[in-house]
Design a protein around this motif. Structure first.
Motif, PDB file in Angstrom:
ATOM      1  N   THR A 110       3.979   1.564  -1.049  1.00  0.00           N
ATOM      2  CA  THR A 110       4.668   1.663  -2.329  1.00  0.00           C
ATOM      3  C   THR A 110       3.732   2.201  -3.400  1.00  0.00           C
ATOM      4  N   THR A 111       2.526   1.704  -3.433  1.00  0.00           N
ATOM      5  CA  THR A 111       1.551   2.165  -4.420  1.00  0.00           C
ATOM      6  C   THR A 111       1.199   3.630  -4.184  1.00  0.00           C
ATOM      7  N   ALA A 112       0.960   4.011  -2.955  1.00  0.00           N
ATOM      8  CA  ALA A 112       0.588   5.395  -2.651  1.00  0.00           C
ATOM      9  C   ALA A 112       1.731   6.354  -2.939  1.00  0.00           C
ATOM     10  N   SER A 113       2.964   5.939  -2.703  1.00  0.00           N
ATOM     11  CA  SER A 113       4.099   6.849  -2.906  1.00  0.00           C
ATOM     12  C   SER A 113       4.338   7.124  -4.389  1.00  0.00           C
ATOM     13  N   ARG A 114       3.847   6.299  -5.256  1.00  0.00           N
ATOM     14  CA  ARG A 114       3.982   6.560  -6.688  1.00  0.00           C
ATOM     15  C   ARG A 114       3.213   7.812  -7.094  1.00  0.00           C
ATOM     16  N   TYR A 115       2.142   8.103  -6.381  1.00  0.00           N
ATOM     17  CA  TYR A 115       1.262   9.207  -6.743  1.00  0.00           C
ATOM     18  C   TYR A 115       1.451  10.444  -5.873  1.00  0.00           C
ATOM     19  N   SER A 116       2.474  10.452  -5.078  1.00  0.00           N
ATOM     20  CA  SER A 116       2.699  11.607  -4.211  1.00  0.00           C
ATOM     21  C   SER A 116       4.097  12.152  -4.447  1.00  0.00           C
ATOM     22  N   ARG A 117       4.308  13.342  -3.981  1.00  0.00           N
ATOM     23  CA  ARG A 117       5.642  13.931  -4.059  1.00  0.00           C
ATOM     24  C   ARG A 117       5.975  14.488  -2.681  1.00  0.00           C
ATOM     25  N   ARG A 122       0.836  -1.211   0.000  1.00  0.00           N
ATOM     26  CA  ARG A 122       0.000   0.000   0.000  1.00  0.00           C
ATOM     27  C   ARG A 122       0.865   1.254   0.000  1.00  0.00           C
TER      28      ARG A 122
END
Length: 105
Positions: free
Chosen positions: A83-90, A81
């Protein structure tokens, strides 16, 4: 080893497994194994209590294994979760940037 000590070891193992204290679980399982070996050496062959003690030990260690596997699965799911969420955040300090095109070439 006394039955009171074995009961305390069982309680400690269950607590450590529930709290995800993996190193403590490993050391307690080894200690319980050594205590069970000492118990097995001390009883006579064919003793009915031996079968009951073996079943109880098997159930305890099986339960601890299931708890560790469930905890591992939970940690792996959480990592997926994140890893997936960090793809869409900065990062918070990174301001919104727009592309800059230099036409003076």
């Amino acid at each position: 080893m006394s039955s009171q000590r074995l009961e305390q070891l069982e309680k400690d193992l269950r607590r450590a497994a529930a709290c995800r204290q993996y190193q403590e679980v490993a050391s307690l399982a080894a200690e319980i194994g050594a205590a069970a070996d000492g118990y097995a050496q001390a009883i006579s062959h064919g003793d009915q209590d031996a079968a009951q003690a073996a079943r109880k030990l098997y159930d305890l260690l099986s339960w601890a294994l299931v708890m560790m596997q469930a905890a591992r699965s939970g940690c792996a799911a959480e990592l997926r979760r994140v890893t997936t969420a960090s793809r869409y955040s900065r990062p918070a300090d990174e301001s919104a940037r727009t592309a800059v095109l230099d036409l003076d070439v």
